[in-house]
Design a protein around this motif. Structure first.
Motif, short mmCIF file in Angstrom:
data_model
loop_
_atom_site.label_atom_id
_atom_site.label_comp_id
_atom_site.label_asym_id
_atom_site.label_seq_id
_atom_site.Cartn_x
_atom_site.Cartn_y
_atom_site.Cartn_z
N ASP A 9 -17.39 59.23 -22.09
CA ASP A 9 -16.72 59.22 -23.37
C ASP A 9 -16.64 57.78 -23.91
O ASP A 9 -16.10 57.00 -23.11
CB ASP A 9 -15.16 59.63 -23.10
N LEU A 10 -17.19 57.67 -25.10
CA LEU A 10 -17.38 56.41 -25.49
C LEU A 10 -16.09 55.94 -26.82
O LEU A 10 -16.74 55.95 -27.92
CB LEU A 10 -18.83 56.12 -25.96
N PRO A 11 -15.17 55.88 -26.43
CA PRO A 11 -14.05 55.68 -27.50
C PRO A 11 -14.24 54.03 -27.76
O PRO A 11 -15.06 53.59 -27.54
CB PRO A 11 -12.98 55.93 -26.85
N THR A 12 -13.32 53.48 -28.44
CA THR A 12 -13.37 52.08 -28.89
C THR A 12 -13.03 51.11 -27.61
O THR A 12 -13.50 50.08 -27.66
CB THR A 12 -12.12 51.87 -30.08
N ASN A 13 -11.84 51.56 -27.00
CA ASN A 13 -11.56 50.55 -25.91
C ASN A 13 -11.46 50.71 -24.34
O ASN A 13 -12.03 49.96 -23.70
CB ASN A 13 -9.98 50.14 -26.08
N VAL A 14 -11.35 52.16 -24.03
CA VAL A 14 -11.44 52.56 -22.80
C VAL A 14 -12.66 53.67 -22.43
O VAL A 14 -12.41 54.48 -23.11
CB VAL A 14 -10.30 53.08 -22.35
N PHE A 15 -13.63 53.30 -21.73
CA PHE A 15 -14.50 54.37 -21.58
C PHE A 15 -14.40 55.06 -20.22
O PHE A 15 -13.71 54.43 -19.15
CB PHE A 15 -15.94 53.50 -21.15
N VAL A 16 -14.38 56.41 -20.40
CA VAL A 16 -14.35 57.39 -19.12
C VAL A 16 -15.60 57.75 -18.85
O VAL A 16 -16.30 58.50 -19.72
CB VAL A 16 -13.16 58.26 -19.50
N ALA A 17 -16.06 57.66 -17.73
CA ALA A 17 -17.18 58.36 -17.13
C ALA A 17 -16.91 59.18 -16.04
O ALA A 17 -16.16 58.83 -14.89
CB ALA A 17 -18.23 57.10 -16.66
N GLY A 18 -17.73 60.33 -15.73
CA GLY A 18 -17.62 61.32 -14.78
C GLY A 18 -19.05 61.53 -14.39
O GLY A 18 -20.04 61.73 -15.12
N VAL A 19 -19.27 61.58 -13.03
CA VAL A 19 -20.39 62.04 -12.27
C VAL A 19 -20.47 63.10 -11.66
O VAL A 19 -19.53 63.47 -10.89
CB VAL A 19 -20.75 60.93 -11.39
N ALA A 20 -21.39 64.15 -11.77
CA ALA A 20 -21.48 65.54 -11.18
C ALA A 20 -22.79 65.50 -10.32
O ALA A 20 -23.67 65.11 -10.58
CB ALA A 20 -21.35 66.59 -11.95
N ASP A 21 -22.37 66.26 -9.31
CA ASP A 21 -23.67 66.80 -8.30
C ASP A 21 -24.39 67.77 -8.83
O ASP A 21 -24.08 68.42 -9.89
CB ASP A 21 -23.27 66.61 -6.78
N CYS A 22 -25.43 68.19 -8.14
CA CYS A 22 -26.25 69.33 -8.58
C CYS A 22 -25.43 70.83 -8.57
O CYS A 22 -25.89 71.62 -9.27
CB CYS A 22 -27.45 69.52 -7.86
N ALA A 23 -24.32 70.76 -7.94
CA ALA A 23 -23.63 72.00 -7.96
C ALA A 23 -22.44 72.04 -8.94
O ALA A 23 -21.74 73.00 -9.25
CB ALA A 23 -22.81 72.24 -6.77
N GLY A 24 -22.50 70.78 -9.84
CA GLY A 24 -21.37 70.76 -10.73
C GLY A 24 -20.08 70.10 -10.42
O GLY A 24 -19.13 70.07 -11.39
N ARG A 25 -20.03 69.75 -9.10
CA ARG A 25 -18.55 69.13 -8.57
C ARG A 25 -18.55 67.93 -9.05
O ARG A 25 -19.73 66.93 -8.95
CB ARG A 25 -18.69 69.29 -7.20
N VAL A 26 -17.62 67.21 -9.57
CA VAL A 26 -17.28 66.01 -10.01
C VAL A 26 -17.34 65.01 -8.59
O VAL A 26 -16.48 65.31 -7.86
CB VAL A 26 -16.05 65.69 -10.75
N VAL A 27 -18.07 64.07 -8.66
CA VAL A 27 -18.17 63.19 -7.25
C VAL A 27 -17.54 61.75 -7.80
O VAL A 27 -17.30 61.29 -6.82
CB VAL A 27 -19.54 63.04 -6.72
N GLU A 28 -17.43 61.48 -8.94
CA GLU A 28 -16.81 60.25 -9.38
C GLU A 28 -16.31 60.39 -10.68
O GLU A 28 -16.72 60.85 -11.47
CB GLU A 28 -17.73 59.18 -9.24
N ARG A 29 -15.14 59.87 -11.01
CA ARG A 29 -14.49 59.93 -12.24
C ARG A 29 -13.96 58.27 -12.56
O ARG A 29 -13.08 57.88 -11.51
CB ARG A 29 -13.54 60.95 -12.57
N ARG A 30 -14.29 57.62 -13.54
CA ARG A 30 -13.49 55.91 -13.59
C ARG A 30 -13.28 55.67 -14.99
O ARG A 30 -14.10 56.25 -15.80
CB ARG A 30 -14.73 55.14 -12.98
#
Length: 55
Positions: A9-30
């Motif tokens: 998500d690329l807003p103005t001030n804070v970027f939120v990134a999520g990473v998912a594996d091949c099964a669609g499970r979120v493995v990282e959110r920062r």
């Protein structure tokens, strides 16, 4: 990390990134500021150049 999908998500001030594996499970959110996001994202992406890379 076995990531297959990276969403950001690329807003103005804070970027939120999520990473998912091949099964669609979120493995990282920062959450990042702009310089932090660019630094983190640069570690995930590699590029390959060849003679026709500019086409």
């Amino acid at each position: 990390m076995d990531a297959t999908t990276v969403g950001a998500d690329l807003p103005t001030n804070v970027f939120v990134a999520g990473v998912a594996d091949c099964a669609g499970r979120v493995v990282e959110r920062r959450e990042f500021n702009r310089p932090g996001f660019l630094s983190w994202f640069g570690t995930l992406i590699g590029t390959e150049a060849c003679g026709s890379a500019h086409h």
